[in-house]
Motif scaffolding. Structure first.
Motif, mmCIF file in Angstrom:
data_model
loop_
_atom_site.group_PDB
_atom_site.id
_atom_site.type_symbol
_atom_site.label_atom_id
_atom_site.label_comp_id
_atom_site.label_asym_id
_atom_site.label_seq_id
_atom_site.Cartn_x
_atom_site.Cartn_y
_atom_site.Cartn_z
ATOM 1 N N ILE A 72 80.442 42.232 45.964
ATOM 2 C CA ILE A 72 79.108 42.197 45.366
ATOM 3 C C ILE A 72 78.607 40.769 45.453
ATOM 4 O O ILE A 72 79.158 39.858 44.810
ATOM 5 C CB ILE A 72 79.130 42.704 43.915
ATOM 6 N N ASP A 73 77.594 40.576 46.261
ATOM 7 C CA ASP A 73 77.093 39.240 46.577
ATOM 8 C C ASP A 73 75.738 39.015 45.905
ATOM 9 O O ASP A 73 74.766 39.718 46.203
ATOM 10 C CB ASP A 73 76.957 39.093 48.098
ATOM 11 N N PHE A 74 75.675 38.045 45.011
ATOM 12 C CA PHE A 74 74.429 37.713 44.319
ATOM 13 C C PHE A 74 73.719 36.603 45.090
ATOM 14 O O PHE A 74 74.312 35.554 45.363
ATOM 15 C CB PHE A 74 74.719 37.274 42.879
ATOM 16 N N TRP A 75 72.437 36.828 45.392
ATOM 17 C CA TRP A 75 71.715 35.898 46.257
ATOM 18 C C TRP A 75 70.220 36.008 45.994
ATOM 19 O O TRP A 75 69.766 36.737 45.121
ATOM 20 C CB TRP A 75 72.014 36.206 47.733
ATOM 21 N N ALA A 76 69.415 35.288 46.791
ATOM 22 C CA ALA A 76 67.955 35.406 46.791
ATOM 23 C C ALA A 76 67.437 34.881 48.120
ATOM 24 O O ALA A 76 68.077 34.044 48.775
ATOM 25 C CB ALA A 76 67.333 34.619 45.637
ATOM 26 N N SER A 77 66.281 35.347 48.527
ATOM 27 C CA SER A 77 65.726 34.954 49.828
ATOM 28 C C SER A 77 65.420 33.467 49.895
ATOM 29 O O SER A 77 65.474 32.855 50.965
ATOM 30 C CB SER A 77 64.458 35.757 50.119
ATOM 31 N N ARG A 99 71.774 31.997 52.034
ATOM 32 C CA ARG A 99 71.482 32.467 53.390
ATOM 33 C C ARG A 99 72.348 31.762 54.436
ATOM 34 O O ARG A 99 72.612 32.314 55.507
ATOM 35 C CB ARG A 99 69.995 32.303 53.678
ATOM 36 N N LYS A 100 72.808 30.583 54.095
ATOM 37 C CA LYS A 100 73.707 29.863 55.001
ATOM 38 C C LYS A 100 75.029 30.603 55.149
ATOM 39 O O LYS A 100 75.690 30.545 56.188
ATOM 40 C CB LYS A 100 73.947 28.448 54.471
ATOM 41 N N LYS A 101 75.430 31.333 54.099
ATOM 42 C CA LYS A 101 76.682 32.085 54.120
ATOM 43 C C LYS A 101 76.554 33.432 54.837
ATOM 44 O O LYS A 101 77.561 34.054 55.175
ATOM 45 C CB LYS A 101 77.169 32.342 52.687
ATOM 46 N N SER A 102 75.328 33.881 55.056
ATOM 47 C CA SER A 102 75.112 35.223 55.604
ATOM 48 C C SER A 102 75.853 35.485 56.913
ATOM 49 O O SER A 102 76.462 36.553 57.069
ATOM 50 C CB SER A 102 73.612 35.484 55.777
ATOM 51 N N ILE A 138 66.052 40.057 54.458
ATOM 52 C CA ILE A 138 67.087 41.019 54.859
ATOM 53 C C ILE A 138 66.962 41.338 56.341
ATOM 54 O O ILE A 138 67.951 41.361 57.085
ATOM 55 C CB ILE A 138 66.975 42.309 54.022
ATOM 56 N N GLU A 139 65.721 41.567 56.782
ATOM 57 C CA GLU A 139 65.479 41.886 58.193
ATOM 58 C C GLU A 139 65.776 40.687 59.091
ATOM 59 O O GLU A 139 66.438 40.830 60.124
ATOM 60 C CB GLU A 139 64.025 42.324 58.380
ATOM 61 N N LYS A 140 65.300 39.518 58.695
ATOM 62 C CA LYS A 140 65.493 38.321 59.518
ATOM 63 C C LYS A 140 66.965 37.956 59.652
ATOM 64 O O LYS A 140 67.438 37.606 60.743
ATOM 65 C CB LYS A 140 64.722 37.147 58.925
ATOM 66 N N ASP A 141 67.710 38.041 58.558
ATOM 67 C CA ASP A 141 69.125 37.660 58.577
ATOM 68 C C ASP A 141 70.046 38.790 59.016
ATOM 69 O O ASP A 141 71.254 38.602 59.122
ATOM 70 C CB ASP A 141 69.554 37.167 57.192
ATOM 71 N N TYR A 194 76.850 33.730 44.319
ATOM 72 C CA TYR A 194 77.982 34.071 43.463
ATOM 73 C C TYR A 194 78.459 35.450 43.879
ATOM 74 O O TYR A 194 77.657 36.275 44.342
ATOM 75 C CB TYR A 194 77.554 34.086 41.988
ATOM 76 N N ASN A 195 79.753 35.719 43.751
ATOM 77 C CA ASN A 195 80.222 37.040 44.171
ATOM 78 C C ASN A 195 81.419 37.511 43.348
ATOM 79 O O ASN A 195 82.105 36.721 42.687
ATOM 80 C CB ASN A 195 80.560 37.052 45.670
#
Length: 357
Positions: free
Chosen positions: A251-256, A262-265, A298-301, A326-327
């Protein structure tokens, strides 16, 4: 120069140890300098005329000339301080002491919830004894984090480190991070280390975060069941956690707008691909307020997993999450087996626990 008793609540952020990438290269001995002198340089296109220094409910302001500024004053003890400009969304923190300190700062525009905002980041500090203390801990962590039973090594190191620096506010920041962000020590170990501190020298915020983290470790620690929740997906359909019973879930907590998230994506995408065909699944939970920006990211990454939206941050609040990314890693029975793990650490656990489906 103006000094006033002001509370800058909007920038109340903790100095978390690995949230900064500053490099401290100068060897500075602790000395008896009777005042501080801070020279700051801001890299970036700014229009502000004044820079501000805030510490212990005191705000000091000086004129910015050619992207440079200088503060002078006296502090009775090393304190947590913030330097900022009014146009910025945040205020970087550092430790203020009676020394001659040089600070390099960058100011950049970022997109947050569909709006362009300016953020500040400390790129480097020279002349600070506190930075040497920080670097000592960082070096130990980086050199030993991959070792077997690192938690025992860390506990041993901190027992000595905190006794030596029990009155330095960085010590409280370390324990706040270990309780809130990086819970690799047990509740008992953290409380024992906390008893070493001179709490009168720590920031109220770090003490509050430590307590909040300790409380959370009693509820959502490794070995405990994860929070039961239900959130909407990209189509607005509610998704319940029990849908994924029998799977190992990240479960990965994030934001655009969160650059570190996004660096971790790409690393998470690589994990997803490596363990395709197994019982491993990723669920992304975003705190985005702007759903269009969320969907675009979501689409871009190319985040090819279940993506849910928690605009009110109800799940984060229940878990006590203050910062992202955070995860949590959860096993097939919904039990927490890892908290805030790196992609490498996640990979090691998956290699030993996933099953072909």
């Amino acid at each position: 120069m103006i000094k006033s008793k002001i509370k800058v609540a909007k920038w109340a952020l903790s100095i978390f140890i690995f949230a900064t990438t500053c490099l401290y290269s100068q060897n500075i001995s602790k000395n008896n300098v009777s005042m501080y002198k801070i020279h700051g340089t801001i890299k970036g296109d700014i229009t502000d005329s004044f820079a501000y220094l805030y510490y212990n409910n005191v705000e000091d302001s000086v004129t910015i000339a050619n992207n440079n500024f200088e503060f002078k004053g006296i502090v009775s003890d090393t304190v947590s301080a913030q330097v900022y400009i009014k146009s910025a969304e945040n205020a970087p923190q550092f430790y203020l002491e009676n020394n001659t300190i040089d600070i390099q700062i960058s100011a950049n525009k970022v997109n947050k919830d569909g709006k362009s905002v300016e953020t500040m980041h400390i790129d480097g500090i020279k002349g600070s004894h506190s930075s040497q203390i920080q670097q000592e801990y960082l070096n130990f962590y980086q050199q030993n984090a991959g070792k077997k039973e690192f938690n025992k090594l860390l506990y041993s190191k901190l027992t000595v480190f905190l006794k030596k620096h029990r009155s330095h506010p960085f010590s409280g920041a370390i324990l706040a991070e270990l309780a809130m962000v990086n819970p690799i020590l047990s509740k008992k170990e953290l409380n024992t280390l906390y008893s070493i501190l001179d709490i009168t020298k720590q920031t109220d915020q770090d003490l509050r975060f430590f307590k909040k983290g300790i409380d959370r470790l009693g509820t959502y620690a490794v070995g405990k069941p994860f929070l039961d929740f239900e959130l909407p997906d990209q189509n607005g359909a509610l998704v319940h956690l029990n849908k994924f019973n029998g799977k190992i879930i990240l479960i990965d907590f994030w934001a655009s707008w969160c650059a570190p998230c996004r660096k971790k994506s790409p690393e998470l995408i690589a994990l997803k691909q490596q363990y395709s065909g197994t019982n491993f699944e990723i669920i992304g939970i975003s705190r985005d307020k702007n759903s269009k920006q969320w969907n675009a990211a979501i689409e871009k990454d190319k985040l090819d997993w279940i993506n849910l939206l928690d605009q009110d941050q109800k799940i984060e609040s229940s878990l006590g999450i203050e910062n992202i990314p955070y995860n949590y890693l959860i096993d097939e029975k919904g039990i927490i087996i890892g908290i805030n793990l790196s992609p490498t650490e996640i990979g090691k656990i998956l290699s030993a626990n996933t099953k072909k489906t």
